[in-house]
Design an enzyme around this catalytic site. Structure first.
Site, PDB file in Angstrom:
ATOM      1  N   ASP A 179      -5.124  -0.715   6.494  1.00  0.00           N
ATOM      2  CA  ASP A 179      -4.947  -0.076   5.190  1.00  0.00           C
ATOM      3  C   ASP A 179      -3.540   0.518   5.070  1.00  0.00           C
ATOM      4  OD1 ASP A 179      -5.512   0.856   2.694  1.00  0.00           O
ATOM      5  OD2 ASP A 179      -6.833   2.474   3.342  1.00  0.00           O
ATOM      6  N   LYS A 181      -1.223  -0.029   2.704  1.00  0.00           N
ATOM      7  CA  LYS A 181      -0.809   0.291   1.321  1.00  0.00           C
ATOM      8  C   LYS A 181       0.698   0.063   1.124  1.00  0.00           C
ATOM      9  CE  LYS A 181      -4.500   3.630   0.344  1.00  0.00           C
ATOM     10  NZ  LYS A 181      -5.187   3.708   1.637  1.00  0.00           N
ATOM     11  N   ASP A 184       6.765  -1.259  -1.270  1.00  0.00           N
ATOM     12  CA  ASP A 184       8.224  -1.311  -1.392  1.00  0.00           C
ATOM     13  C   ASP A 184       8.664  -2.673  -1.930  1.00  0.00           C
ATOM     14  OD1 ASP A 184      10.935  -0.572  -1.062  1.00  0.00           O
ATOM     15  OD2 ASP A 184      10.418   0.584   0.731  1.00  0.00           O
ATOM     16  N   SER A 235      -9.998   6.441  -4.905  1.00  0.00           N
ATOM     17  CA  SER A 235     -11.176   7.302  -4.992  1.00  0.00           C
ATOM     18  C   SER A 235     -10.846   8.787  -5.018  1.00  0.00           C
ATOM     19  CB  SER A 235     -12.124   7.009  -3.815  1.00  0.00           C
ATOM     20  OG  SER A 235     -11.454   7.186  -2.584  1.00  0.00           O
TER      21      SER A 235
END
Length: 351
Positions: A179, A181, A184, A235
């Site tokens: 994870d 994320k 860039d 979330s």
């Protein structure tokens, strides 16, 4: 309303405006205007069902049925908009059926794992030592289809740790989801993905990618061995990943549908196109984080949803973190989430 205003005319009252709580959008506004009456509503029925959809109270299918009914039951000759073309609803298909339809090899592998192990559970192991992570994975491995990691929080990371995770994934049959994320420009994320301390490309099967940089980030991270999950929603309370942003990420995913495995979102989201086919959408999975049996929240504004509701809303995989790894019996707790989520899935696909 017209009859009511007419009955007040004999009392010398002149009615010019009508106020209602909800405009049902079935022609009443135009009908009133023919009698020189202006309608004011607090809400429209479309706003009500859209809000219920956004908060997970209604499925996209129910929303479409309501809107189609409204459009086809007008009290005046209002210009009708064309009904939204029916997009194939893959959430009603079994994981095995979807695996046979998709051309994406990573989606196909994941769907086959889910079908054979009868699990749609992903566990997030947000732990900070190799020993604690490996111990947990050894216990929960038989019950999961995906293991979600955060390599950059492991204090004692070393290359052999990634190899040990790969060994466990092969032993127990699950995919490894880093994870990261990524967010860039293309050149930078390529270095982050392939190099550095963690060399994510050498061991991860799935990665998360933000849509902020635009479609170039998908091109930079596309790989035959590692699938992309676009972050359409998050979330956490107050997230900016919603509304128009979410729609833009969904559009970006559709345009690059052959290069992604799916989306991180609170529910299944529909592509705004009439071109979607079963082959296009079968391999697009929706993974939902923030899942716990206790559907409250925490002190850092994390919001939780129940596993049943998430699967009912069309998501394919539930992501559970603290609900499992903070348990005194993580294997038993993982089994509970696995059974509940799988039962909800079987209920959803009943013909």
């Amino acid at each position: 309303a017209v009859v009511s205003t007419q009955s007040t005319g004999g009392d010398g009252l002149v009615v010019t405006d009508v106020v209602v709580l909800v405009d049902r959008q079935q022609g009443g506004r135009d009908n009133l205007s023919k009698h020189n009456l202006k309608l004011h509503s607090v809400l429209t029925i479309f706003q009500v069902v859209d809000e219920l959809f956004e908060t997970g109270k209604l499925s996209s299918e129910v929303v479409k049925d309501v809107k189609d009914f409204i459009q086809s039951h007008q009290t005046t000759d209002l210009p009708k908009t064309e009904p939204t073309p029916k997009i194939p609803d893959v959430s009603k298909l079994s994981y095995l059926e979807r695996a046979s339809l998709t051309k994406n090899p990573i989606s196909q592998k994941l769907l086959n794992i889910m079908s054979s192990k009868k699990t749609n559970l992903c566990v997030a192991v947000d732990l900070t030592s190799r020993e604690s992570i490996l111990k947990l994975v050894s216990e929960i491995g038989p019950h999961i289809c995906i293991l979600k990691t955060h390599a950059d929080i492991v204090n004692d990371w070393e290359p052999s740790f990634a190899k040990e995770l790969q060994r466990l994934s092969e032993e127990h049959g699950f995919l490894i989801f880093e994870d990261r994320k990524f967010a860039d420009i293309g050149n930078s994320v390529k270095y982050q993905f392939e190099g550095g301390v963690h060399k994510i490309a050498s061991w991860a099967n799935l990665i998360t990618v933000h849509g902020v940089p635009g479609p170039g980030i998908i091109s930079a991270l596309s790989s035959e061995k590692c699938g992309i999950l676009l972050l359409a929603e998050m979330s956490s309370k107050g997230t900016l990943a919603k509304g128009d942003y979410t729609k833009s990420v969904l559009e970006m995913g559709w345009e690059n549908r052959n290069s992604i495995v799916g989306f991180i979102a609170s529910k299944k989201l529909d592509f705004d196109t009439s071109e979607a086919t079963l082959q296009d959408t079968a391999g697009v999975l929706f993974l939902t984080p923030g899942v716990q049996f206790s559907s409250s929240g925490d002190s850092l504004d994390q919001q939780y949803n129940s596993p049943e509701q998430v699967i009912k809303n069309g998501s394919d995989v539930i992501i559970v973190g603290r609900g499992v790894y903070q348990s005194s019996e993580p294997s038993l707790e993982a089994q509970k989430y696995k059974v509940v989520a799988w039962n909800a899935y079987e209920e959803r696909i009943k013909k």
